[in-house]
Write a protein that holds these residues in place. Structure first.
Motif, mmCIF file in Angstrom:
data_model
loop_
_atom_site.group_PDB
_atom_site.id
_atom_site.type_symbol
_atom_site.label_atom_id
_atom_site.label_comp_id
_atom_site.label_asym_id
_atom_site.label_seq_id
_atom_site.Cartn_x
_atom_site.Cartn_y
_atom_site.Cartn_z
ATOM 1 N N LEU A 182 49.735 -1.280 72.293
ATOM 2 C CA LEU A 182 49.952 -0.183 73.225
ATOM 3 C C LEU A 182 49.349 1.097 72.661
ATOM 4 O O LEU A 182 49.184 1.255 71.459
ATOM 5 C CB LEU A 182 51.460 0.002 73.455
ATOM 6 C CG LEU A 182 52.207 -1.186 74.081
ATOM 7 C CD1 LEU A 182 53.709 -0.898 74.122
ATOM 8 C CD2 LEU A 182 51.683 -1.474 75.486
ATOM 9 N N LYS A 183 49.010 1.994 73.548
ATOM 10 C CA LYS A 183 48.450 3.266 73.124
ATOM 11 C C LYS A 183 49.475 4.027 72.301
ATOM 12 O O LYS A 183 50.615 4.199 72.727
ATOM 13 C CB LYS A 183 48.045 4.100 74.341
ATOM 14 C CG LYS A 183 47.320 5.382 73.970
ATOM 15 C CD LYS A 183 46.879 6.138 75.205
ATOM 16 C CE LYS A 183 46.159 7.428 74.814
ATOM 17 N NZ LYS A 183 45.709 8.195 75.997
ATOM 18 N N PRO A 184 49.130 4.446 71.073
ATOM 19 C CA PRO A 184 50.090 5.137 70.207
ATOM 20 C C PRO A 184 50.682 6.377 70.859
ATOM 21 O O PRO A 184 49.973 7.140 71.525
ATOM 22 C CB PRO A 184 49.246 5.511 68.977
ATOM 23 C CG PRO A 184 48.093 4.571 69.005
ATOM 24 C CD PRO A 184 47.808 4.317 70.446
ATOM 25 N N LYS A 185 51.986 6.538 70.693
ATOM 26 C CA LYS A 185 52.665 7.729 71.210
ATOM 27 C C LYS A 185 52.882 8.759 70.113
ATOM 28 O O LYS A 185 53.172 9.913 70.388
ATOM 29 C CB LYS A 185 54.011 7.330 71.825
ATOM 30 C CG LYS A 185 53.897 6.408 73.026
ATOM 31 C CD LYS A 185 55.267 6.057 73.567
ATOM 32 C CE LYS A 185 55.159 5.122 74.778
ATOM 33 N NZ LYS A 185 56.483 4.746 75.325
ATOM 34 N N LYS A 186 52.765 8.288 68.858
ATOM 35 C CA LYS A 186 52.955 9.172 67.720
ATOM 36 C C LYS A 186 51.645 9.310 66.960
ATOM 37 O O LYS A 186 50.740 8.493 67.117
ATOM 38 C CB LYS A 186 54.049 8.635 66.792
ATOM 39 C CG LYS A 186 55.393 8.362 67.464
ATOM 40 C CD LYS A 186 56.399 7.789 66.473
ATOM 41 C CE LYS A 186 57.669 7.281 67.169
ATOM 42 N NZ LYS A 186 58.443 8.397 67.720
ATOM 43 N N THR A 187 51.571 10.308 66.130
ATOM 44 C CA THR A 187 50.360 10.516 65.319
ATOM 45 C C THR A 187 50.736 10.700 63.856
ATOM 46 O O THR A 187 51.899 10.964 63.526
ATOM 47 C CB THR A 187 49.588 11.762 65.798
ATOM 48 O OG1 THR A 187 50.459 12.911 65.728
ATOM 49 C CG2 THR A 187 49.101 11.591 67.226
ATOM 50 N N LEU A 193 54.898 5.281 60.010
ATOM 51 C CA LEU A 193 56.261 4.906 59.620
ATOM 52 C C LEU A 193 57.057 4.277 60.751
ATOM 53 O O LEU A 193 57.830 3.341 60.529
ATOM 54 C CB LEU A 193 57.013 6.129 59.094
ATOM 55 C CG LEU A 193 56.555 6.714 57.758
ATOM 56 C CD1 LEU A 193 57.382 7.930 57.398
ATOM 57 C CD2 LEU A 193 56.638 5.668 56.649
ATOM 58 N N PHE A 194 56.876 4.776 61.966
ATOM 59 C CA PHE A 194 57.796 4.392 63.035
ATOM 60 C C PHE A 194 57.158 3.686 64.235
ATOM 61 O O PHE A 194 57.854 3.341 65.177
ATOM 62 C CB PHE A 194 58.555 5.627 63.534
ATOM 63 C CG PHE A 194 59.306 6.343 62.454
ATOM 64 C CD1 PHE A 194 60.377 5.741 61.822
ATOM 65 C CD2 PHE A 194 58.926 7.612 62.045
ATOM 66 C CE1 PHE A 194 61.077 6.392 60.818
ATOM 67 C CE2 PHE A 194 59.622 8.280 61.043
ATOM 68 C CZ PHE A 194 60.701 7.666 60.420
ATOM 69 N N GLU A 195 55.853 3.470 64.191
ATOM 70 C CA GLU A 195 55.217 2.851 65.355
ATOM 71 C C GLU A 195 54.228 1.755 64.985
ATOM 72 O O GLU A 195 54.218 0.691 65.603
ATOM 73 C CB GLU A 195 54.504 3.941 66.159
ATOM 74 C CG GLU A 195 54.051 3.503 67.537
ATOM 75 C CD GLU A 195 53.479 4.670 68.324
ATOM 76 O OE1 GLU A 195 53.735 4.744 69.546
ATOM 77 O OE2 GLU A 195 52.759 5.510 67.732
ATOM 78 N N LYS A 196 53.418 1.989 64.000
ATOM 79 C CA LYS A 196 52.380 1.038 63.599
ATOM 80 C C LYS A 196 52.996 -0.255 63.072
ATOM 81 O O LYS A 196 54.014 -0.233 62.384
ATOM 82 C CB LYS A 196 51.500 1.666 62.513
ATOM 83 C CG LYS A 196 50.340 0.781 62.049
ATOM 84 C CD LYS A 196 49.524 1.501 60.999
ATOM 85 C CE LYS A 196 48.445 0.616 60.394
ATOM 86 N NZ LYS A 196 47.448 0.213 61.404
ATOM 87 N N LYS A 267 66.427 3.586 64.952
ATOM 88 C CA LYS A 267 66.598 4.753 65.812
ATOM 89 C C LYS A 267 65.287 5.521 65.962
ATOM 90 O O LYS A 267 64.891 5.903 67.070
ATOM 91 C CB LYS A 267 67.669 5.675 65.228
ATOM 92 C CG LYS A 267 69.104 5.237 65.479
ATOM 93 C CD LYS A 267 69.523 5.553 66.900
ATOM 94 C CE LYS A 267 70.996 5.334 67.121
ATOM 95 N NZ LYS A 267 71.393 5.642 68.525
ATOM 96 N N MET A 268 64.610 5.751 64.847
ATOM 97 C CA MET A 268 63.383 6.549 64.866
ATOM 98 C C MET A 268 62.231 5.830 65.560
ATOM 99 O O MET A 268 61.331 6.464 66.098
ATOM 100 C CB MET A 268 62.982 6.914 63.438
ATOM 101 C CG MET A 268 63.954 7.869 62.748
ATOM 102 S SD MET A 268 64.101 9.461 63.579
ATOM 103 C CE MET A 268 62.469 10.142 63.259
ATOM 104 N N SER A 269 62.245 4.499 65.518
ATOM 105 C CA SER A 269 61.162 3.725 66.143
ATOM 106 C C SER A 269 61.499 3.307 67.572
ATOM 107 O O SER A 269 60.694 2.642 68.229
ATOM 108 C CB SER A 269 60.859 2.483 65.305
ATOM 109 O OG SER A 269 61.995 1.642 65.236
ATOM 110 N N GLY A 270 62.687 3.676 68.040
ATOM 111 C CA GLY A 270 63.087 3.326 69.397
ATOM 112 C C GLY A 270 63.464 1.877 69.556
ATOM 113 O O GLY A 270 63.478 1.354 70.681
#
Length: 353
Positions: A182-187, A193-196, A267-270
């Protein structure tokens, strides 16, 4: 006491965070070796073992602490590890995996933890203690692999590290299918840390470092040992029932830290949400937890205590336990996944015939 609380919680939180974000699940890894012939998580475990082994024996060489492998309760290790392997398939996660998945909101993991802590406490100081002691009476005097074959530990560690490096090299050379995400929402750091999606080998490397650091942190509080899950989990229940402060040690704060670290990561990664299992899953989780507590208590360790730590210490207990844990997961996987699938296919063929 303050040092025990702080270092135990920090070490546990780091471990819980890394395991949650790296999806470091040994239950799934052992299962996938059998079901899909995917060995990557097992190779990741070998990386963590190798790093910890080098790190801990360096500390021992520097006389930071001493380690004695003790004797080998061979029957207890074999039987307990096999039962533990079956239990983690039913529970949906090993001891550490159950702690970190509880932090994600999985109610099934909470149910498994209840059974795990209950029977582990019964094995340590309850009605199952006499059985535990009786089975462990059958033991072999020497537990150290190096001592048994008459060589230096560093020779075995060097051979092991070279073998693991070769395995990893071959694995990394294999072509990998790129799965579009999915297209990253964070940078930046937040994305990492929380998405990749974390590489299991990088995750294992970090876990190996944490496992190494656990030794001096634990030793500084008077507890001679590294990462451990079963005894600390039992200690929590023993303290709650008896109120005896002697049950509170560095390991207790380690496992509580695993939960908190995972909770923060989820929590931080949803990825945190309460998930209530169906009745069958809940029952299996509880039975699995009971088997985990009995098996790990009897074997003297779980997939972390034996499978990660005692293997790194190059003991027979660690490697024999790891082998029978895997055998237990494969046995359970056959009856839980393979056999029902075969029956479903046969039934479908009968209907269409």
């Amino acid at each position: 006491m303050g040092q025990m609380v702080i270092t135990g919680l920090i070490c546990g939180a780091l471990l819980g965070f890394v395991m949650q974000r790296g999806r470091f699940c040994l239950t799934g890894g052992f299962r996938d070796m059998y079901l899909t012939k995917d060995n990557r998580m097992f190779y990741a475990l070998l990386i963590a073992i190798a790093i910890q082994s080098v790190g801990v024996y360096t500390l021992i060489s520097l006389k930071v602490f001493e380690f004695n492998a003790g004797s080998l309760p061979i029957v207890a290790v074999i039987v307990g590890s096999f039962i533990f392997g079956i239990g983690i398939i039913l529970a949906g996660g090993c001891a550490t995996g159950t702690w970190y998945r509880a932090g994600e909101g999985l109610i099934g993991s909470w149910i498994a933890l209840a059974g795990y802590m209950l029977v582990a406490a019964m094995m340590k100081s309850g009605v199952l203690l006499p059985l535990d002691m009786a089975i462990k009476e059958t033991s072999i005097e020497t537990n150290s692999i190096a001592e048994t074959i008459g060589v230096n530990n560093w020779l075995i560690i060097t051979i092991f590290v070279v073998a693991v490096a070769f395995i990893v090299y071959r694995e990394l050379k294999k072509p990998r299918l790129k799965i579009p995400g999915l297209k990253p929402k964070k940078t930046g750091l937040a994305h990492i840390l929380f998405e990749k999606r974390w590489n299991p080998f990088i995750t294992a490397t970090i876990i190996g470092v944490i496992a190494t650091l656990a030794w001096p942190l634990s030793v500084a509080t008077g507890r001679i040992g590294g990462l451990g899950i079963t005894t600390p989990s039992a200690n929590i229940l023993q303290f709650l029932v008896t109120g005896e402060i002697s049950f509170i040690n560095w390991g207790v704060f380690l496992v509580l830290g695993i939960f908190l670290g995972s909770l923060f990561a989820a929590k931080m990664s949803g990825e945190f949400r309460f998930r209530i299992p169906d009745t069958k899953t809940a029952i299996n989780s509880f039975y699995g937890g009971l088997m985990m507590g009995f098996g790990a208590g009897l074997a003297g360790g779980c997939s972390i205590g034996n499978g990660l730590v005692m293997t790194a210490m190059m003991t027979w207990q660690g490697w024999i336990s790891l082998g029978f844990m895997i055998l237990g997961t494969w046995t359970a996987s056959y009856f839980v996944f393979v056999r029902p699938s075969k029956k479903a296919k046969q039934a479908a063929q009968v209907i269409t015939a």
